[in-house]
Design a protein around this motif. Structure first.
Motif, PDB file in Angstrom:
ATOM      1  N   TRP A  25       1.350  -6.921 -13.865  1.00 38.15           N
ATOM      2  CA  TRP A  25       2.663  -7.174 -13.279  1.00 38.15           C
ATOM      3  C   TRP A  25       2.896  -6.261 -12.073  1.00 38.15           C
ATOM      4  CZ3 TRP A  25       7.110  -4.247 -12.580  1.00 38.15           C
ATOM      5  CH2 TRP A  25       8.235  -4.957 -12.185  1.00 38.15           C
ATOM      6  N   ILE A  26       2.571  -4.989 -12.219  1.00 38.29           N
ATOM      7  CA  ILE A  26       2.718  -4.038 -11.111  1.00 38.29           C
ATOM      8  C   ILE A  26       1.849  -4.472  -9.935  1.00 38.29           C
ATOM      9  CG2 ILE A  26       2.282  -1.662 -10.374  1.00 38.29           C
ATOM     10  CD1 ILE A  26       2.990  -0.819 -13.281  1.00 38.29           C
ATOM     11  N   ALA A  27       0.613  -4.879 -10.210  1.00 33.90           N
ATOM     12  CA  ALA A  27      -0.277  -5.349  -9.151  1.00 33.90           C
ATOM     13  C   ALA A  27       0.310  -6.564  -8.445  1.00 33.90           C
ATOM     14  CB  ALA A  27      -1.656  -5.674  -9.725  1.00 33.90           C
ATOM     15  N   GLY A  28       0.899  -7.463  -9.212  1.00 35.41           N
ATOM     16  CA  GLY A  28       1.526  -8.649  -8.621  1.00 35.41           C
ATOM     17  C   GLY A  28       2.675  -8.297  -7.708  1.00 35.41           C
ATOM     18  N   GLU A  29       3.462  -7.312  -8.097  1.00 34.75           N
ATOM     19  CA  GLU A  29       4.565  -6.859  -7.244  1.00 34.75           C
ATOM     20  C   GLU A  29       4.037  -6.299  -5.927  1.00 34.75           C
ATOM     21  OE1 GLU A  29       8.120  -6.869  -7.876  1.00 34.75           O
ATOM     22  OE2 GLU A  29       7.321  -8.402  -9.221  1.00 34.75           O
ATOM     23  N   HIS A  30       2.964  -5.544  -5.983  1.00 36.16           N
ATOM     24  CA  HIS A  30       2.375  -4.993  -4.751  1.00 36.16           C
ATOM     25  C   HIS A  30       1.754  -6.098  -3.896  1.00 36.16           C
ATOM     26  CE1 HIS A  30       2.942  -0.674  -5.133  1.00 36.16           C
ATOM     27  NE2 HIS A  30       2.741  -0.817  -6.426  1.00 36.16           N
ATOM     28  N   ARG A  31       1.109  -7.086  -4.543  1.00 38.00           N
ATOM     29  CA  ARG A  31       0.522  -8.200  -3.783  1.00 38.00           C
ATOM     30  C   ARG A  31       1.598  -8.984  -3.047  1.00 38.00           C
ATOM     31  NH1 ARG A  31      -3.170  -8.553  -8.213  1.00 38.00           N
ATOM     32  NH2 ARG A  31      -1.740  -9.922  -9.325  1.00 38.00           N
ATOM     33  N   ALA A  32       2.763  -9.103  -3.661  1.00 35.43           N
ATOM     34  CA  ALA A  32       3.848  -9.885  -3.065  1.00 35.43           C
ATOM     35  C   ALA A  32       4.545  -9.158  -1.924  1.00 35.43           C
ATOM     36  CB  ALA A  32       4.864 -10.244  -4.144  1.00 35.43           C
ATOM     37  N   THR A  33       4.325  -7.863  -1.796  1.00 35.47           N
ATOM     38  CA  THR A  33       5.034  -7.115  -0.761  1.00 35.47           C
ATOM     39  C   THR A  33       4.066  -6.570   0.287  1.00 35.47           C
ATOM     40  OG1 THR A  33       5.046  -5.124  -2.142  1.00 35.47           O
ATOM     41  CG2 THR A  33       7.001  -6.532  -2.251  1.00 35.47           C
ATOM     42  N   THR A  34       3.465  -5.432   0.048  1.00 37.82           N
ATOM     43  CA  THR A  34       2.739  -4.747   1.116  1.00 37.82           C
ATOM     44  C   THR A  34       1.222  -4.707   0.974  1.00 37.82           C
ATOM     45  OG1 THR A  34       3.034  -2.658  -0.025  1.00 37.82           O
ATOM     46  CG2 THR A  34       4.675  -3.222   1.643  1.00 37.82           C
ATOM     47  N   HIS A  35       0.674  -5.029  -0.195  1.00 39.23           N
ATOM     48  CA  HIS A  35      -0.771  -4.900  -0.404  1.00 39.23           C
ATOM     49  C   HIS A  35      -1.331  -6.178  -1.045  1.00 39.23           C
ATOM     50  CE1 HIS A  35      -0.547  -0.655   0.613  1.00 39.23           C
ATOM     51  NE2 HIS A  35       0.471  -0.557  -0.219  1.00 39.23           N
ATOM     52  N   PRO A  36      -1.677  -7.185  -0.247  1.00 42.53           N
ATOM     53  CA  PRO A  36      -2.127  -8.459  -0.807  1.00 42.53           C
ATOM     54  C   PRO A  36      -3.443  -8.393  -1.582  1.00 42.53           C
ATOM     55  CG  PRO A  36      -2.394  -8.447   1.575  1.00 42.53           C
ATOM     56  CD  PRO A  36      -1.636  -7.194   1.210  1.00 42.53           C
ATOM     57  N   ASP A  37      -4.233  -7.351  -1.381  1.00 41.74           N
ATOM     58  CA  ASP A  37      -5.514  -7.234  -2.084  1.00 41.74           C
ATOM     59  C   ASP A  37      -5.457  -6.302  -3.288  1.00 41.74           C
ATOM     60  OD1 ASP A  37      -6.798  -8.994  -0.347  1.00 41.74           O
ATOM     61  OD2 ASP A  37      -7.200  -7.398   1.091  1.00 41.74           O
ATOM     62  N   THR A  38      -4.276  -6.020  -3.779  1.00 48.36           N
ATOM     63  CA  THR A  38      -4.104  -5.146  -4.941  1.00 48.36           C
ATOM     64  C   THR A  38      -4.711  -5.799  -6.182  1.00 48.36           C
ATOM     65  OG1 THR A  38      -2.091  -4.227  -4.016  1.00 48.36           O
ATOM     66  CG2 THR A  38      -2.376  -3.988  -6.383  1.00 48.36           C
ATOM     67  N   HIS A  39      -5.351  -4.983  -7.005  1.00 50.77           N
ATOM     68  CA  HIS A  39      -5.933  -5.467  -8.255  1.00 50.77           C
ATOM     69  C   HIS A  39      -5.978  -4.321  -9.264  1.00 50.77           C
ATOM     70  CE1 HIS A  39      -9.172  -4.048  -5.629  1.00 50.77           C
ATOM     71  NE2 HIS A  39      -9.809  -3.684  -6.724  1.00 50.77           N
ATOM     72  N   VAL A  40      -6.456  -4.636 -10.463  1.00 50.33           N
ATOM     73  CA  VAL A  40      -6.459  -3.660 -11.554  1.00 50.33           C
ATOM     74  C   VAL A  40      -7.890  -3.299 -11.922  1.00 50.33           C
ATOM     75  CG1 VAL A  40      -5.778  -3.244 -13.954  1.00 50.33           C
ATOM     76  CG2 VAL A  40      -4.269  -4.544 -12.440  1.00 50.33           C
ATOM     77  N   HIS A  41      -8.137  -2.014 -12.058  1.00 55.51           N
ATOM     78  CA  HIS A  41      -9.405  -1.486 -12.582  1.00 55.51           C
ATOM     79  C   HIS A  41      -9.076  -0.843 -13.929  1.00 55.51           C
ATOM     80  CE1 HIS A  41     -12.000  -0.977  -8.766  1.00 55.51           C
ATOM     81  NE2 HIS A  41     -11.037  -1.818  -8.483  1.00 55.51           N
ATOM     82  N   TYR A  42     -10.090  -0.719 -14.777  1.00 55.96           N
ATOM     83  CA  TYR A  42      -9.905   0.033 -16.017  1.00 55.96           C
ATOM     84  C   TYR A  42     -10.675   1.340 -15.899  1.00 55.96           C
ATOM     85  CZ  TYR A  42      -9.465   1.493 -20.776  1.00 55.96           C
ATOM     86  OH  TYR A  42      -9.156   2.232 -21.894  1.00 55.96           O
ATOM     87  N   ASP A  43      -9.992   2.431 -16.131  1.00 56.27           N
ATOM     88  CA  ASP A  43     -10.597   3.769 -16.087  1.00 56.27           C
ATOM     89  C   ASP A  43     -10.936   4.169 -17.519  1.00 56.27           C
ATOM     90  OD1 ASP A  43     -11.283   6.419 -15.703  1.00 56.27           O
ATOM     91  OD2 ASP A  43      -9.239   7.075 -15.256  1.00 56.27           O
ATOM     92  N   LEU A  44     -12.195   3.989 -17.921  1.00 55.43           N
ATOM     93  CA  LEU A  44     -12.622   4.274 -19.285  1.00 55.43           C
ATOM     94  C   LEU A  44     -12.434   5.739 -19.662  1.00 55.43           C
ATOM     95  CD1 LEU A  44     -13.765   3.128 -21.885  1.00 55.43           C
ATOM     96  CD2 LEU A  44     -16.048   3.470 -20.952  1.00 55.43           C
ATOM     97  N   PRO A  45     -12.918   6.699 -18.850  1.00 55.15           N
ATOM     98  CA  PRO A  45     -12.717   8.102 -19.231  1.00 55.15           C
ATOM     99  C   PRO A  45     -11.236   8.496 -19.284  1.00 55.15           C
ATOM    100  CG  PRO A  45     -14.383   7.949 -17.512  1.00 55.15           C
ATOM    101  CD  PRO A  45     -13.765   6.589 -17.656  1.00 55.15           C
ATOM    102  N   GLY A  46     -10.435   7.891 -18.424  1.00 56.49           N
ATOM    103  CA  GLY A  46      -9.009   8.217 -18.374  1.00 56.49           C
ATOM    104  C   GLY A  46      -8.162   7.366 -19.303  1.00 56.49           C
ATOM    105  N   ALA A  47      -8.775   6.376 -19.967  1.00 59.56           N
ATOM    106  CA  ALA A  47      -8.084   5.479 -20.893  1.00 59.56           C
ATOM    107  C   ALA A  47      -6.805   4.919 -20.292  1.00 59.56           C
ATOM    108  CB  ALA A  47      -7.796   6.190 -22.212  1.00 59.56           C
ATOM    109  N   ALA A  48      -6.962   4.315 -19.097  1.00 55.53           N
ATOM    110  CA  ALA A  48      -5.788   3.777 -18.411  1.00 55.53           C
ATOM    111  C   ALA A  48      -6.191   2.607 -17.515  1.00 55.53           C
ATOM    112  CB  ALA A  48      -5.124   4.846 -17.566  1.00 55.53           C
TER     113      ALA A  48
END
Length: 60
Positions: A25-48
């Motif tokens: 959802w956060i990525a979608g908000e950024h894509r709709a405004t200022t960063h059209p190439d926003t996406h989500v990565h998973y950080d395994l060591p950081g568990a996030a």
């Protein structure tokens, strides 16, 4: 999508309920405004889920 140089826009710990959906959802908000190439990565060591945008000229 792979991005070698990226800017972190948000981090969502996977310990919170529906963390993946919140990150998308956060990525979608950024894509709709200022960063059209926003996406989500998973950080395994950081568990996030990490919302990222490639560095460079992707701002509208």
């Amino acid at each position: 999508m792979h991005c070698s140089t990226r800017r972190t826009l948000a981090r969502v710990p996977d310990s919170i309920p529906r963390a993946d959906q919140r990150a998308e959802w956060i990525a979608g908000e950024h894509r709709a405004t200022t960063h059209p190439d926003t996406h989500v990565h998973y950080d395994l060591p950081g568990a996030a889920f990490v919302v990222v945008a490639p560095e460079g000229g992707d701002a509208r």
